[in-house]
Design an enzyme around this catalytic site. Sequence first.
Site, short mmCIF file in Angstrom:
data_model
loop_
_atom_site.label_atom_id
_atom_site.label_comp_id
_atom_site.label_asym_id
_atom_site.label_seq_id
_atom_site.Cartn_x
_atom_site.Cartn_y
_atom_site.Cartn_z
N ASN A 166 0.84 -1.21 0.00
CA ASN A 166 0.00 0.00 0.00
C ASN A 166 0.86 1.24 0.00
OD1 ASN A 166 -0.47 1.91 2.54
ND2 ASN A 166 0.18 -0.08 3.33
N PHE A 205 -1.46 8.30 4.33
CA PHE A 205 -2.19 8.96 5.43
C PHE A 205 -3.47 9.66 4.95
CE2 PHE A 205 1.87 9.72 8.23
CZ PHE A 205 1.93 8.36 8.50
N SER A 225 6.02 5.30 8.39
CA SER A 225 5.32 5.02 7.14
C SER A 225 6.23 5.36 5.96
CB SER A 225 4.05 5.85 7.04
OG SER A 225 3.57 5.79 5.71
N ASN A 238 5.19 6.02 3.09
CA ASN A 238 4.38 6.69 2.07
C ASN A 238 4.23 8.20 2.23
OD1 ASN A 238 3.90 4.15 0.82
ND2 ASN A 238 2.43 3.71 2.45
N THR A 239 4.91 8.76 3.23
CA THR A 239 4.98 10.22 3.35
C THR A 239 6.46 10.58 3.20
OG1 THR A 239 3.05 10.32 4.79
CG2 THR A 239 4.57 12.18 4.91
N LYS A 267 6.21 3.79 16.76
CA LYS A 267 6.17 2.69 15.78
C LYS A 267 7.31 2.86 14.78
CE LYS A 267 2.97 0.28 12.71
NZ LYS A 267 1.58 0.15 12.29
N ASN A 281 6.31 -1.44 11.21
CA ASN A 281 5.48 -0.97 10.11
C ASN A 281 5.78 -1.83 8.86
OD1 ASN A 281 3.82 0.76 8.50
ND2 ASN A 281 4.29 2.41 9.94
#
Length: 347
Positions: free
Chosen positions: A108, A112, A170, A172-173, A207, A236
Amino acid sequence: MSFYKKIRNIAFLIEPEKAHKLAISALKTGIHIPSNNNSELLKQEVFGLTFNNPIGLAAGFDKNAEVPNEVILSGFGFTEVGTVTPLEQAGNEPPRVFRLPEDDALINRLGFNNDGMEIIYDRLSKTKKRGTVGINIGANKDTKDRLSDYQIGIKKFSTIADYITINISSPNTPGLRDLQSGQHFQELIKLIKAHKIDGLKTPILIKLAPDLTKKELEIIVNLSIDGGIDGLILSNTTVERKDIMNKKFINEEGGLSGRPLMQKSTKMLRDTYKISEGKIPLIGVGGIFTGQDIIEKIRNGASLIQLYTAIVYEGPTLINKLKKELIIEVERYGVKSISELIGSDIK
Ligand SMILES: Cc1cc2nc3c(=O)[nH]c(=O)nc-3n(C[C@H](O)[C@H](O)[C@H](O)COP(=O)(O)O)c2cc1C
């Protein structure tokens, strides 16, 4: 073959994000699998909170805190909502979730997507919680000051969260994971410490990403212990693509979750438990599909565990099955509580 596996082929014709939305909508109507296999053997106190069983729903499923009670009532010992950012955010362009069924995995790059802090705060404050609910907080993609976004999140949610997770892992940022580097991490710890001095009682967890080197992990773990952090969540999703059978989506950007993550995240958990000498509670996440997997995480240092991808592949009845398997395992070890098994593969 379970009933869910039979209908899974049809469910998988639906695009992953749509299927997820349908699952949330179904839970919102109150439909859920009734919880069973509850046992005192699985009950524990961790960072001052009571957990009826060690299985939590990982962040990312209930991003907007729409169904925390339905999740708890279907048998989870706790749920973690979010990631929540100060401002509402649409996330990356779809498609941004991919199924890799050959690998029991997902990739994925949602980025966010969430309703933002104010709406989620409002929603949660109107919910009479039926169990332990953690809130996972993050920074907006376009923020000028990431640390300040975390500060805002801690302030906002400290009165209604059972615990707060600082998500700096994450993939993805862009740039978010830089907060795991020595100097930035030190600043983050300073900020959390200041809140604690001001009387913050809510447990704060951090995390981490499974792609940290052992040296980086060592620095983070030691700073976390010195800084009075209440727990670490490992881990994560990973940006690594090793031993993946699916060829269609292997090169999609984003975080990989599910079965291929089990070994890597468990190794990180074990390393962390060793570095910390068991001084800080750990939540083990990544690739859990069976009761055996949970026992492996616990024996490698986890006090609690979380999962997400297995629900997509095994369906919502999985939780009752996992609890049943856990009870059998705990009885087999002849201990009075699952907590006696924490780190037992290392001690
Ligand atoms: C679709 C999807 C969305 C996720 N979103 C988040 C998120 O918003 N915040 C977060 O901390 N982790 C997020 N995660 C990571 C999970 O919480 C978990 O750490 C990871 O998936 C490994 O567990 P699993 O192998 O059991 O899925 C997401 C995972 C998936 C699959």
